[in-house]
Design a protein around this motif. Sequence first.
Motif, PDB file in Angstrom:
ATOM      1  N   ALA A  15      55.294  49.292  51.490  1.00  0.00           N
ATOM      2  CA  ALA A  15      55.580  49.510  50.198  1.00  0.00           C
ATOM      3  C   ALA A  15      54.912  48.465  49.316  1.00  0.00           C
ATOM      4  O   ALA A  15      54.313  49.057  48.169  1.00  0.00           O
ATOM      5  N   LEU A  16      54.592  47.190  49.483  1.00  0.00           N
ATOM      6  CA  LEU A  16      53.714  46.449  48.745  1.00  0.00           C
ATOM      7  C   LEU A  16      52.212  46.983  48.623  1.00  0.00           C
ATOM      8  O   LEU A  16      51.753  46.876  47.663  1.00  0.00           O
ATOM      9  N   PHE A  17      51.910  47.419  49.584  1.00  0.00           N
ATOM     10  CA  PHE A  17      50.348  47.707  49.861  1.00  0.00           C
ATOM     11  C   PHE A  17      50.203  49.174  49.010  1.00  0.00           C
ATOM     12  O   PHE A  17      49.248  49.275  48.191  1.00  0.00           O
ATOM     13  N   ALA A  18      51.174  50.249  48.812  1.00  0.00           N
ATOM     14  CA  ALA A  18      51.052  51.246  47.977  1.00  0.00           C
ATOM     15  C   ALA A  18      51.402  51.126  46.625  1.00  0.00           C
ATOM     16  O   ALA A  18      51.065  51.656  45.599  1.00  0.00           O
ATOM     17  N   ALA A  19      52.037  50.088  46.125  1.00  0.00           N
ATOM     18  CA  ALA A  19      52.516  49.672  44.844  1.00  0.00           C
ATOM     19  C   ALA A  19      51.331  49.564  43.827  1.00  0.00           C
ATOM     20  O   ALA A  19      50.493  48.777  44.082  1.00  0.00           O
ATOM     21  N   GLU A  20      51.636  49.875  42.640  1.00  0.00           N
ATOM     22  CA  GLU A  20      50.604  49.587  41.564  1.00  0.00           C
ATOM     23  C   GLU A  20      50.772  48.461  41.023  1.00  0.00           C
ATOM     24  O   GLU A  20      49.868  47.781  40.291  1.00  0.00           O
ATOM     25  N   GLN A  21      51.953  47.826  40.864  1.00  0.00           N
ATOM     26  CA  GLN A  21      52.343  46.795  40.109  1.00  0.00           C
ATOM     27  C   GLN A  21      52.996  45.818  40.985  1.00  0.00           C
ATOM     28  O   GLN A  21      53.496  46.259  42.273  1.00  0.00           O
ATOM     29  N   PRO A  22      53.020  44.320  40.901  1.00  0.00           N
ATOM     30  CA  PRO A  22      53.578  43.394  41.766  1.00  0.00           C
ATOM     31  C   PRO A  22      55.244  43.912  41.616  1.00  0.00           C
ATOM     32  O   PRO A  22      55.705  44.349  40.878  1.00  0.00           O
ATOM     33  N   MET A  23      55.904  43.654  42.962  1.00  0.00           N
ATOM     34  CA  MET A  23      57.212  44.258  43.068  1.00  0.00           C
ATOM     35  C   MET A  23      58.253  42.890  43.351  1.00  0.00           C
ATOM     36  O   MET A  23      57.778  42.231  44.048  1.00  0.00           O
ATOM     37  N   GLN A  66      46.568  40.409  47.171  1.00  0.00           N
ATOM     38  CA  GLN A  66      45.491  40.111  46.329  1.00  0.00           C
ATOM     39  C   GLN A  66      44.354  39.541  47.268  1.00  0.00           C
ATOM     40  O   GLN A  66      44.604  39.229  48.348  1.00  0.00           O
ATOM     41  N   THR A  67      43.088  39.865  46.748  1.00  0.00           N
ATOM     42  CA  THR A  67      41.994  39.028  47.428  1.00  0.00           C
ATOM     43  C   THR A  67      42.100  37.573  47.382  1.00  0.00           C
ATOM     44  O   THR A  67      42.373  36.980  46.573  1.00  0.00           O
ATOM     45  N   ALA A  68      41.626  37.052  48.619  1.00  0.00           N
ATOM     46  CA  ALA A  68      41.802  35.564  48.860  1.00  0.00           C
ATOM     47  C   ALA A  68      40.886  34.943  47.755  1.00  0.00           C
ATOM     48  O   ALA A  68      39.625  35.657  47.479  1.00  0.00           O
ATOM     49  N   ALA A  69      41.349  33.818  47.097  1.00  0.00           N
ATOM     50  CA  ALA A  69      40.480  33.205  46.078  1.00  0.00           C
ATOM     51  C   ALA A  69      39.064  32.830  46.360  1.00  0.00           C
ATOM     52  O   ALA A  69      38.119  33.094  45.530  1.00  0.00           O
ATOM     53  N   ASP A  70      39.135  32.479  47.795  1.00  0.00           N
ATOM     54  CA  ASP A  70      37.618  32.125  47.989  1.00  0.00           C
ATOM     55  C   ASP A  70      36.649  33.422  48.396  1.00  0.00           C
ATOM     56  O   ASP A  70      35.450  33.222  48.595  1.00  0.00           O
ATOM     57  N   MET A  71      37.489  34.381  48.346  1.00  0.00           N
ATOM     58  CA  MET A  71      36.397  35.911  48.775  1.00  0.00           C
ATOM     59  C   MET A  71      36.146  36.609  47.366  1.00  0.00           C
ATOM     60  O   MET A  71      35.483  37.612  47.602  1.00  0.00           O
ATOM     61  N   ALA A  72      36.909  36.041  46.272  1.00  0.00           N
ATOM     62  CA  ALA A  72      36.730  36.961  45.011  1.00  0.00           C
ATOM     63  C   ALA A  72      35.371  37.151  44.407  1.00  0.00           C
ATOM     64  O   ALA A  72      35.091  38.056  43.897  1.00  0.00           O
ATOM     65  N   HIS A  73      34.683  36.046  44.772  1.00  0.00           N
ATOM     66  CA  HIS A  73      33.016  36.428  44.359  1.00  0.00           C
ATOM     67  C   HIS A  73      32.313  37.373  44.795  1.00  0.00           C
ATOM     68  O   HIS A  73      31.411  38.042  44.260  1.00  0.00           O
ATOM     69  N   LEU A  74      32.760  37.766  46.210  1.00  0.00           N
ATOM     70  CA  LEU A  74      31.876  39.039  46.782  1.00  0.00           C
ATOM     71  C   LEU A  74      32.345  40.322  46.140  1.00  0.00           C
ATOM     72  O   LEU A  74      31.536  41.306  46.315  1.00  0.00           O
ATOM     73  N   LEU A  75      33.245  40.530  45.338  1.00  0.00           N
ATOM     74  CA  LEU A  75      33.748  41.583  44.728  1.00  0.00           C
ATOM     75  C   LEU A  75      33.350  41.778  43.243  1.00  0.00           C
ATOM     76  O   LEU A  75      33.300  42.744  42.530  1.00  0.00           O
ATOM     77  N   ARG A  76      32.584  40.778  42.544  1.00  0.00           N
ATOM     78  CA  ARG A  76      32.002  40.880  41.499  1.00  0.00           C
ATOM     79  C   ARG A  76      30.636  41.432  41.473  1.00  0.00           C
ATOM     80  O   ARG A  76      29.954  40.461  41.621  1.00  0.00           O
ATOM     81  N   ARG A  77      30.609  42.569  41.074  1.00  0.00           N
ATOM     82  CA  ARG A  77      29.396  43.424  41.083  1.00  0.00           C
ATOM     83  C   ARG A  77      28.590  43.107  39.598  1.00  0.00           C
ATOM     84  O   ARG A  77      27.560  43.112  39.321  1.00  0.00           O
ATOM     85  N   GLU A  78      29.484  43.038  38.676  1.00  0.00           N
ATOM     86  CA  GLU A  78      29.104  42.923  37.107  1.00  0.00           C
ATOM     87  C   GLU A  78      29.867  41.626  36.529  1.00  0.00           C
ATOM     88  O   GLU A  78      30.704  41.303  36.771  1.00  0.00           O
ATOM     89  N   ARG A  79      29.039  41.220  35.466  1.00  0.00           N
ATOM     90  CA  ARG A  79      29.435  39.976  34.805  1.00  0.00           C
ATOM     91  C   ARG A  79      30.842  40.550  33.916  1.00  0.00           C
ATOM     92  O   ARG A  79      30.617  41.623  33.490  1.00  0.00           O
ATOM     93  N   GLU A  80      31.853  39.751  34.073  1.00  0.00           N
ATOM     94  CA  GLU A  80      33.069  40.200  33.438  1.00  0.00           C
ATOM     95  C   GLU A  80      32.935  40.076  31.849  1.00  0.00           C
ATOM     96  O   GLU A  80      32.294  38.683  31.406  1.00  0.00           O
ATOM     97  N   ASP A  81      33.427  40.946  31.086  1.00  0.00           N
ATOM     98  CA  ASP A  81      33.331  40.699  29.662  1.00  0.00           C
ATOM     99  C   ASP A  81      34.522  40.093  29.043  1.00  0.00           C
ATOM    100  O   ASP A  81      35.631  40.636  29.133  1.00  0.00           O
ATOM    101  N   THR A  82      34.444  38.732  28.767  1.00  0.00           N
ATOM    102  CA  THR A  82      35.635  37.746  28.463  1.00  0.00           C
ATOM    103  C   THR A  82      35.564  37.800  26.973  1.00  0.00           C
ATOM    104  O   THR A  82      34.580  37.777  26.410  1.00  0.00           O
TER     105      THR A  82
END
Length: 201
Positions: A15-23, A66-82
Amino acid sequence: MTVEHDPDVRAVEAALFAAEQPMTAENIRNYVGDSVDVAAALTQLCAQYEGRGIELVRRGNSWHFQTAADMAHLLRREREDTRKLSRAAVETLAIIAYHEPVSRAEIEAIRGVQISKGTLDVLMETGWVRPAGRREVPGRPLIYATTSGFLTHFGLTSRKDLPGIDDLKAAGLLDPIDMALGDMQFGEESDGELEIVEDND
């Protein structure tokens, strides 16, 4: 050799894996049924996912993967527009987070200046602030509170995790002038002027 897994835990995980929003636990129960001990399943899932590439986290009353905090850098392909928040928006967000629910008038009283309508609009567009009803006083003003998105963005389990005064001082985030003002006591008005008495204790 096959490992048997608890079907109730698997159901909550699915149920959690398929959810689009936190439950919330109640949301999950609507999917898996009342017979499932959702709280126990969540505890077990947290333990199972600890230290892995994804983790199960609680934000307020809601849960999500969510992605583990120490793994998040692996998924950033583009610089975020903040977008940088204005000082007024940051101050307003802090007031809401520490004093919620609060009305516009209460925010202005704490800040000491009026806030533009656009400031609250920006915070609501980011998904960090939401209207939380109306104060039961004359005029019934809107009151505002933070959202689960605010907790998620700042990595907080609940508002209890917000830093305290000592933490803010240690991090150098409190303006020395603000700290000095906080050590003053405001006396009664005399002849139309406000007397400020410095506390030297």
